[in-house]
Design an enzyme around this catalytic site. Structure first.
Site, PDB file in Angstrom:
ATOM      1  N   LYS A   1       1.077   4.191  -2.908  1.00  0.00           N
ATOM      2  CA  LYS A   1       0.741   5.583  -2.614  1.00  0.00           C
ATOM      3  C   LYS A   1       1.932   6.511  -2.838  1.00  0.00           C
ATOM      4  O   LYS A   1       1.768   7.660  -3.255  1.00  0.00           O
ATOM      5  CB  LYS A   1       0.232   5.696  -1.177  1.00  0.00           C
ATOM      6  CG  LYS A   1      -1.134   5.047  -0.959  1.00  0.00           C
ATOM      7  CD  LYS A   1      -2.205   5.636  -1.869  1.00  0.00           C
ATOM      8  CE  LYS A   1      -3.609   5.235  -1.459  1.00  0.00           C
ATOM      9  NZ  LYS A   1      -4.650   5.796  -2.353  1.00  0.00           N
TER      10      LYS A   1
ATOM     11  N   TYR B   1       0.846  -1.203   0.000  1.00  0.00           N
ATOM     12  CA  TYR B   1       0.000   0.000   0.000  1.00  0.00           C
ATOM     13  C   TYR B   1       0.882   1.254   0.000  1.00  0.00           C
ATOM     14  O   TYR B   1       0.655   2.196  -0.776  1.00  0.00           O
ATOM     15  CB  TYR B   1      -0.897  -0.016   1.233  1.00  0.00           C
ATOM     16  CG  TYR B   1      -1.811   1.176   1.380  1.00  0.00           C
ATOM     17  CD1 TYR B   1      -3.039   1.212   0.726  1.00  0.00           C
ATOM     18  CD2 TYR B   1      -1.455   2.250   2.194  1.00  0.00           C
ATOM     19  CE1 TYR B   1      -3.885   2.311   0.869  1.00  0.00           C
ATOM     20  CE2 TYR B   1      -2.288   3.343   2.345  1.00  0.00           C
ATOM     21  CZ  TYR B   1      -3.505   3.368   1.679  1.00  0.00           C
ATOM     22  OH  TYR B   1      -4.343   4.456   1.822  1.00  0.00           O
TER      23      TYR B   1
END
Length: 255
Positions: A166, A162
């Site tokens: 990002k 993740y």
């Protein structure tokens, strides 16, 4: 008396918000619609997108729904061809679609890694490409990519897939902003901290408590707080902002 225009009025603008069938996406769609935009609500399936669009229309604002998986290039390209044919243009794109997967580094399988990167980073890239030609032709456009505080500082709980996705969105935003600025297109990002949505419901109580303990504000963010930041970046008030990542994180990370 000096009269001024409301520079955050989005009347007449066509806005696409991906992943807007729930959580943060709904809040962003609501705020854009309340400021006058016609919002095209996207989700992976049509039912949640339709429900969100209907709720917007019940308030007297303007919205419609479209279903596509942002990680599927063919679906994205076909959907945007239809949207451009139906509406003539897309003025605003909010790349919000995302997934959560709160696991430690050893638990990240190659399949988990690929899905996370595909939805967040590849999905943002594909959607940007899908609107870029039309925005260049009209010499106007506003793109906001939704990153995360994790992409700036790393995630307290691990989640390397993740975090990498990002962080990649921040790099994509800067690179595209440099390319698109001469065509009158503003490309920016927002980096929310932990927000009270369905996604945070997937966290264990211990993980949530640990995260909140590191937030200066002492609480989770509210979806509308993030949505108003996105709405600012697509407004004329942000006309001289390019390639920035606006942190909206309650002070959990200050750069």
């Amino acid at each position: 008396m000096i009269m001024t225009l409301n520079q955050q009025d989005l009347s007449g603008k066509i806005a696409v918000v991906t992943g807007a069938g729930r959580g943060l996406g709904i809040a962003i769609a609501d705020v854009l619609a309340d400021r006058g935009a016609h919002v095209i609500v996207n989700d992976r399936t049509l039912e949640p997108a339709t429900e969100a669009a209907e709720n917007i229309r019940r308030r007297g604002a303007s919205a419609s729904a479209v279903a596509f998986d942002v990680a599927d290039t063919d679906q994205v390209e076909a959907a945007f061809r239809r949207l451009l044919a139906d509406h003539g243009r897309v003025d605003i794109l909010i790349n919000n679609a995302g997934i959560g997967d709160f696991v430690s580094f050893p638990e990240i399988s190659p399949e988990k890694w690929d899905r996370m990167i595909n939805v967040h980073l590849k999905g943002s890239f594909i959607c940007c490409q899908a609107v870029l030609a039309s925005m260049k032709a009209q010499r106007y456009g506003k793109i906001v990519n939704v990153s995360s505080v994790a992409g700036k500082r790393g995630d307290f709980s691990g989640n390397a897939h993740y975090t990498a996705a990002k962080a990649g969105i921040i790099g994509l935003t800067k690179s595209l902003a440099r390319y698109a600025a001469p065509f009158g297109i503003n490309v920016n990002a927002i980096a929310p901290g932990l927000v009270a949505t369905e996604l945070t419901d997937e966290m264990s109580p211990e993980m949530k408590a640990t995260t909140i303990s590191n937030i200066t504000a002492g609480r989770l963010g509210r979806p509308e707080e993030i949505a108003r930041a996105a709405a600012f970046l697509v407004s004329d008030d942000a006309s001289y902002i390019f390639g920035e990542t606006l942190s909206v994180n309650g002070g959990s990370y200050m750069d």
